[in-house]
Each structure stands twice: as structure tokens, then as C-alpha cells.
Design a protein around this motif. Structure first.
Motif: not given
Ligand SMILES: Cc1cc2nc3c(=O)[nH]c(=O)nc-3n(C[C@H](O)[C@H](O)[C@H](O)COP(=O)(O)O)c2cc1C
Length: 172
Positions: A91, A99-104, A106-107, A127
Motif C-alpha cells: 500500500l 487500485p483494485a489490489h489496494r482495495a482488496a 485494505e479489506s 475474489n
């Protein structure tokens, strides 16, 4: 040398490396096992204890063990000389993480291990694409078990945070 099992550590120690990197099964991304088929997985701290015993028996006292973040202070207390980290840096703004990887990351999504994409076992965030194409398609969201602990701060700030954690370990 990177090792994933006590047996690999024994083999590695025999050729005199300056350090052994212990990779637990919780590590993100690809790992570096000596042989891939039907590997025996070890968690980081079990591996540390088992490999420590082997190295003590071999009277090799100049080794350093490199481990992962999720408690650097705990790892050092358990006998490691250093820590190696992966997911924690993904991150950081310096990382080319999508961006998709960063969101994942953070989840709190679960991770799993797959042979998709390269054919070698790799840990990534589960996913829908992974679930539907597990055996044939790439799975790109590489991350370790503790990915949700990652923070979007610079690598320098992250290292400062790790240093602070190591100087004041919290055991409760
Ligand atoms: C995106 C990514 C790619 C990785 N690729 C490799 C690799 O090719 N070979 C390897 O031995 N370890 C690889 N690793 C594992 C790291 O060396 C390290 O063992 C791991 O990141 C530690 O666990 P952590 O991800 O929870 O910090 C990778 C890790 C990540 C996050």
C-alpha cells in the motif's frame, strides 16, 4: 537462503549460507520451496521453533533468521535476527500496486493458495474471478494472511513504524 520447511533448512545449512529466511505458509505471493509437489506447510512460528532447534544442534550460532512483519517484535523475541516483509509494503505509494489490489488489501477478504497463473503455489486474496477460474486462470491479488494490517504510508514511514514497534514491543 529461503526455506519453507525444517528439512529445507537442514539442507540449506549444510552449504553455509549467511542467513536463512524462514517463509511461513501465511506469506503472501509466491514462496521459494525447494520442491513444489505436495509441499508440507508450516506456520511461521512453528517453523522458527523447529529450525532453531536444528540450527542449535548443528551449533551454527551466526545465522540470522528473516521473518515477516505481523509482529516483528514477537519474531525477534522468538529468536529471529531480522524480518523480511512483503504485503506490508504494497500500500506504500512507491509500490506499483493496482487500485483494485489496494482495495482488496485494505479489506478483510480471505486469502487462499493457488497454482493458477504460474503453476506454482501462490497466496492471494480470494475474489470471484479466482473462485470461478481457480484451475485455469491467473489470480493476481497476491497478499499474505495479515494483509488487512497494511497501511497506505510511505516505505520510509513504514520502516519507522516497524522500528518503533520493535523498540517497544507490546505482548498483551
Ligand atoms: C506480491 C508478492 C510477491 C512475492 N513473490 C515472491 C517470490 O517470487 N518468491 C519468494 O520466495 N517470495 C515471494 N514473496 C514472499 C515474500 O518473500 C515474503 O516471504 C512474504 O511477503 C512475507 O509475508 P507477507 O506478505 O505477509 O509480508 C512475495 C510476496 C508478495 C507480497
Amino acid at each position: 537462503m529461503t526455506v519453507n520447511t525444517p528439512a529445507e533448512a537442514t539442507l540449506a545449512a549444510a552449504v553455509g549460507p549467511e542467513a536463512l529466511v524462514l517463509q511461513g505458509f501465511e506469506a503472501g505471493g509466491h514462496r521459494g520451496p525447494f520442491s513444489d509437489p505436495d509441499p508440507q506447510d508450516f506456520g511461521l512460528f512453528a517453523l522458527l521453533r523447529l529450525v532453531s532447534s536444528l540450527l542449535l544442534i548443528a551449533a551454527v550460532d551466526r545465522f540470522r533468521w528473516a521473518l515477516r512483519r505481523a509482529g516483528i517484535a514477537a519474531a525477534l523475541t522468538a529468536g529471529a535476527g531480522a524480518a523480511r516483509l512483503g504485503t506490508a509494503f504494497m500500500l506504500c505509494p512507491e509500490a506499483a500496486t493496482s487500485p483494485a489490489h489496494r482495495a482488496a488489501i485494505e479489506s478483510d477478504a480471505p486469502t487462499d493458495v493457488t497454482r493458477a497463473f504460474t503453476g506454482r503455489r501462490t497466496r492471494g486474496i480470494v475474489n470471484r474471478f479466482m473462485r470461478e477460474h481457480h484451475k485455469a486462470a491467473p489470480r493476481l491479488l497476491w497478499a499474505g494472511h495479515a494483509h488487512v494490517r497494511s497501511r497506505a504510508i510511505s516505505a520510509a514511514q513504514l520502516m519507522e513504524q516497524f522500528a518503533a514497534e520493535m523498540s517497544a514491543p507490546r505482548l498483551t
